[in-house]
Design an enzyme around this catalytic site. Structure first.
Site, PDB file in Angstrom:
ATOM      1  N   ASP A  23     -16.955  -9.227  -6.303  1.00  0.00           N
ATOM      2  CA  ASP A  23     -16.286 -10.431  -6.796  1.00  0.00           C
ATOM      3  C   ASP A  23     -16.844 -10.756  -8.180  1.00  0.00           C
ATOM      4  OD1 ASP A  23     -15.009 -12.857  -7.081  1.00  0.00           O
ATOM      5  OD2 ASP A  23     -16.351 -13.939  -5.702  1.00  0.00           O
ATOM      6  N   ASN A  25     -15.531 -13.595 -10.077  1.00  0.00           N
ATOM      7  CA  ASN A  25     -15.273 -14.977 -10.494  1.00  0.00           C
ATOM      8  C   ASN A  25     -15.606 -15.994  -9.405  1.00  0.00           C
ATOM      9  OD1 ASN A  25     -13.216 -14.281  -8.803  1.00  0.00           O
ATOM     10  ND2 ASN A  25     -11.605 -15.251 -10.010  1.00  0.00           N
ATOM     11  N   ASP A  27     -15.039 -16.516  -6.194  1.00  0.00           N
ATOM     12  CA  ASP A  27     -14.137 -17.130  -5.214  1.00  0.00           C
ATOM     13  C   ASP A  27     -14.257 -16.443  -3.849  1.00  0.00           C
ATOM     14  OD1 ASP A  27     -12.936 -14.745  -5.752  1.00  0.00           O
ATOM     15  OD2 ASP A  27     -10.972 -15.575  -6.296  1.00  0.00           O
ATOM     16  N   ASP A  31     -12.459  -8.310  -6.872  1.00  0.00           N
ATOM     17  CA  ASP A  31     -11.379  -8.283  -7.857  1.00  0.00           C
ATOM     18  C   ASP A  31     -11.553  -7.139  -8.855  1.00  0.00           C
ATOM     19  OD1 ASP A  31     -13.350  -9.336  -9.703  1.00  0.00           O
ATOM     20  OD2 ASP A  31     -13.046 -11.265  -8.674  1.00  0.00           O
ATOM     21  N   ASP A 100      -2.827   3.134  -4.906  1.00  0.00           N
ATOM     22  CA  ASP A 100      -2.249   3.280  -3.580  1.00  0.00           C
ATOM     23  C   ASP A 100      -0.762   2.980  -3.698  1.00  0.00           C
ATOM     24  OD1 ASP A 100      -2.163   3.311  -0.657  1.00  0.00           O
ATOM     25  OD2 ASP A 100      -4.276   2.767  -0.761  1.00  0.00           O
ATOM     26  N   ASP A 196       0.698   6.041   0.887  1.00  0.00           N
ATOM     27  CA  ASP A 196       0.499   5.428   2.198  1.00  0.00           C
ATOM     28  C   ASP A 196       1.554   5.911   3.204  1.00  0.00           C
ATOM     29  OD1 ASP A 196      -0.956   3.122   3.578  1.00  0.00           O
ATOM     30  OD2 ASP A 196       1.110   2.467   3.825  1.00  0.00           O
ATOM     31  N   GLU A 238      -1.025  10.337   2.662  1.00  0.00           N
ATOM     32  CA  GLU A 238      -1.565   9.992   3.976  1.00  0.00           C
ATOM     33  C   GLU A 238      -0.501  10.338   5.015  1.00  0.00           C
ATOM     34  OE1 GLU A 238      -3.242   6.261   6.662  1.00  0.00           O
ATOM     35  OE2 GLU A 238      -1.434   6.069   5.457  1.00  0.00           O
ATOM     36  N   HIS A 312     -10.704   2.626   4.887  1.00  0.00           N
ATOM     37  CA  HIS A 312     -10.540   1.212   5.232  1.00  0.00           C
ATOM     38  C   HIS A 312      -9.868   1.004   6.592  1.00  0.00           C
ATOM     39  CE1 HIS A 312      -6.752   2.558   3.763  1.00  0.00           C
ATOM     40  NE2 HIS A 312      -6.175   1.459   4.197  1.00  0.00           N
ATOM     41  N   ASP A 313      -9.382   2.083   7.204  1.00  0.00           N
ATOM     42  CA  ASP A 313      -8.765   1.971   8.532  1.00  0.00           C
ATOM     43  C   ASP A 313      -9.685   2.502   9.631  1.00  0.00           C
ATOM     44  OD1 ASP A 313      -6.335   1.049   7.438  1.00  0.00           O
ATOM     45  OD2 ASP A 313      -5.599   3.097   7.166  1.00  0.00           O
TER      46      ASP A 313
HETATM   47  C1  GLC Z   1      -1.818   2.879   6.153  1.00  0.00           C
HETATM   48  C2  GLC Z   1      -2.921   2.048   5.553  1.00  0.00           C
HETATM   49  C3  GLC Z   1      -3.211   0.892   6.453  1.00  0.00           C
HETATM   50  C4  GLC Z   1      -1.960   0.055   6.563  1.00  0.00           C
HETATM   51  C5  GLC Z   1      -0.773   0.902   6.987  1.00  0.00           C
HETATM   52  C6  GLC Z   1       0.495   0.185   6.718  1.00  0.00           C
HETATM   53  O1  GLC Z   1      -2.185   3.504   7.318  1.00  0.00           O
HETATM   54  O2  GLC Z   1      -4.033   2.845   5.299  1.00  0.00           O
HETATM   55  O3  GLC Z   1      -4.281   0.126   6.012  1.00  0.00           O
HETATM   56  O4  GLC Z   1      -2.150  -0.972   7.472  1.00  0.00           O
HETATM   57  O5  GLC Z   1      -0.674   2.111   6.296  1.00  0.00           O
HETATM   58  O6  GLC Z   1       0.701   0.098   5.330  1.00  0.00           O
HETATM   59 CA    CA Z   2     -12.719 -12.867  -7.153  1.00  0.00          CA
END
Ligand code: GLC
Ligand code: CA
Length: 538
Positions: A23, A25, A27, A31, A100, A196, A238, A312-313
């Site tokens: 971060d 700023n 909040d 960012d 992405d 994605d 992906e 992230h999943d």
């Molecule tokens: C992909 C992303 C995931 C998202 C899904 C729908 O699997 O990595 O985070 O929720 O697509 O966009």
């Molecule tokens: Ca921020």
């Protein structure tokens, strides 16, 4: 200098989840300027490419994977000028940046959808998938994939949340609008995309063919011809539902449709087959090894693969397949086993300092839409609270989404404001500042591993042979390139073990997480031991 069209095969990619990286700023939300301020940290690690999870305008129902405007930056992340500045600074350091691209669906707040739902005859009606009757297709996040819309008395299709309506790729006007948007970004100087759930765009809903549907190749070809062809970029698709063979096909040839693919063969091996991701079973290491073997063999000399365990999943890999007790050892071991293979390595933010998963006491602290939905669904199914939380502790996507642990200040140096998702209390002990200064730190080890990988072509081209196949606790393989051979070994055990390397004629240790262990034909290795060893034998 000759242009290297396959630079992405040699690249190390680092994934940033912008909400949780830095971060700038105060909040409590990560960012773009925060990312820019940390570029030297990434450069020093040996990163070549940064993949940014979505920063487009979004209501954040799925943390940005629900896009309301593809050509605007969401104000919580900054401005378009901040974005241009970031791209510039990335390039200044000799790195590249990929974005992405979420084009299977949009947010329900996208103008296209707002128009689409106004009437049956709106020109944008057909940009989405509307039917009089729903089918039994379920949403990935739980519940039906169809939501009824009162106004026009039809159902729209959404494979993810009901605020993520799927685009109708069969509409040629829609496709043209998407291509124009993609070209705008590429013209702005970004270096490619992570696409994605791109395996879904060729779907035929009525035939219930979702992943790898009948139109997938045609649309990928058109996308390639209209946007990617002739550009110096990398693309990674992906493709959770695609077979290894098909992933290999799509990345093969002189002019592959995609540079590489995230295929998921290894992703669900700790789940009860057919029961979904929340029904857990212990990992069978032999199955894990044989899955990687199959992938390595399929892609050898044909197509290109990507190497990832976390993102992230997915939950943090140390907590998933390693050990929090032997945190540093197992973090290094998992990296060595993974990046010792052929393919482009992906590092997910925090992996390089051995960040762990989280166990929040109450479901209320979780933010992920999937986690919240599944909690309700499992409750309704009669699961006990403690069993639900046990699954969430293992599998929730929030495990890997907690703020990056930079230092031991309040909120781990991520922000001075309370973050959007709580920091893991272990940040006092696990943070980048400490890890970088620690001779035994995970980051210095990653640096070393990345360096060795770049200096030795064997990692790029060598073939792959699994050894000790039936061993329940050791993952080991040999890579051969010309006259050179290396043996990569990783222990998945919290106990010491004795191994006999005599058949392989060990010559020299290139890298290890335990320098107290000397190279011998028969060695006693420590818990979660790992090494890359040059060998002479078979
Ligand atoms: C992909 C992303 C995931 C998202 C899904 C729908 O699997 O990595 O985070 O929720 O697509 O966009
Ligand atoms: Ca921020």
């Amino acid at each position: 200098m000759e242009k290297d069209i396959n630079w992405w095969k040699k690249a190390v990619v680092y994934q940033i989840y912008p909400l949780s990286f830095q971060d700038s700023n105060d909040d409590g939300i990560g960012d773009i300027n925060g990312i820019t301020s940390r570029l030297d940290y990434l450069k020093k690690l040996g990163v070549d490419v940064i993949w940014l999870s979505p920063v487009y305008r979004s209501p954040m129902d799925d943390n940005g994977y629900d896009i309301a405007n593809y050509l605007e930056i969401d104000p919580i992340f900054g401005t378009m000028d901040d974005m241009k500045h970031l791209i510039h600074e990335v390039h200044q350091r000799g790195m590249r940046l990929i974005m992405d691209l979420v084009i299977n669906h949009t947010s329900d707040e996208h103008d296209w959808f707002k128009e689409s739902k106004t009437s049956l005859h709106n020109p944008k009606r057909d940009y989405y998938i509307w039917r009089d009757q729903p089918s039994d297709i379920g949403s990935v996040f739980g519940g039906s994939a169809w939501t009824y819309d009162e106004q026009t008395k039809q159902y729209y299709f959404h494979l993810f949340s009901q605020r993520q309506p799927d685009l109708n790729w069969q509409n040629p006007h829609l496709r043209q609008e998407i291509y124009a948007m993609i070209n705008t970004w590429l013209d702005m100087g970004i270096d490619g995309f992570r696409l994605d759930v791109i395996d879904l765009i060729g779907k035929d809903i009525d035939e219930k063919k979702l992943s790898d549907g009948p139109y997938l190749n045609d649309y990928l070809q058109e996308l390639y011809d209209t946007c990617f062809k002739g550009r110096d970029i990398m693309t990674v698709g992906e493709m959770p539902g695609l077979s290894i063979k098909r992933a290999q096909e799509l990345t093969s040839g002189d002019d592959p449709l995609l540079s590489m693919i995230f295929q998921f063969a290894h992703i669900s091996l700790d789940e009860v087959p057919g029961e979904g991701k929340w029904a857990l079973k212990p990992l069978n290491l032999v199955e894990f090894k044989e899955t990687f073997e199959k992938v390595q063999h399929t892609f050898y000399q044909k197509g290109w693969n990507s190497l990832f365990l976390s993102n992230h999943d997915q939950p943090r890999v140390v907590s998933r397949y390693g050990s929090e007790l032997f945190r540093k050892e197992s973090a290094k071991m998992l990296a060595t086993i993974l990046y010792g293979m052929q393919g482009t390595p992906y590092v997910y933010q925090g992996e390089e300092i051995g960040m762990t998963g989280v166990k929040f006491k109450s479901i209320d602290v979780y933010k992920d839409i999937e986690t919240k939905q599944i909690y309700q669904i499992l409750k309704e199914k009669g699961w006990q609270e403690k069993d639900i939380m046990a699954s969430i502790y293992m599998k929730s996507r929030d495990n890997s989404r907690t703020p990056f642990q930079w230092n031991e200040e309040k909120y781990a140096g991520f922000s001075t404001h309370e973050p959007w998702l709580s920091v893991i209390p272990n940040y006092h002990d696990i943070h980048a500042e400490k890890d970088l200064q620690d001779a035994d730190g995970v980051y210095p080890y990653y640096q070393h591993l990345i360096k060795i990988r770049k200096e030795n072509e064997i990692f790029l081209h060598g073939d792959f042979k699994l050894i000790l196949r039936d061993h329940q606790k050791i993952f080991s393989y040999i890579r051969t390139y010309g006259h050179q051979k290396i043996l990569v070994i990783g222990s998945f055990s919290d106990q010491k073990m004795t191994i006999d390397l005599s058949p392989y004629q060990p010559i020299k240790i290139w890298l290890t997480n335990d320098h107290t262990i000397q190279l011998h034909d028969v060695m006693t290795i420590s818990p979660y031991y790992t090494a890359i060893i040059e060998i002479g034998g078979k």
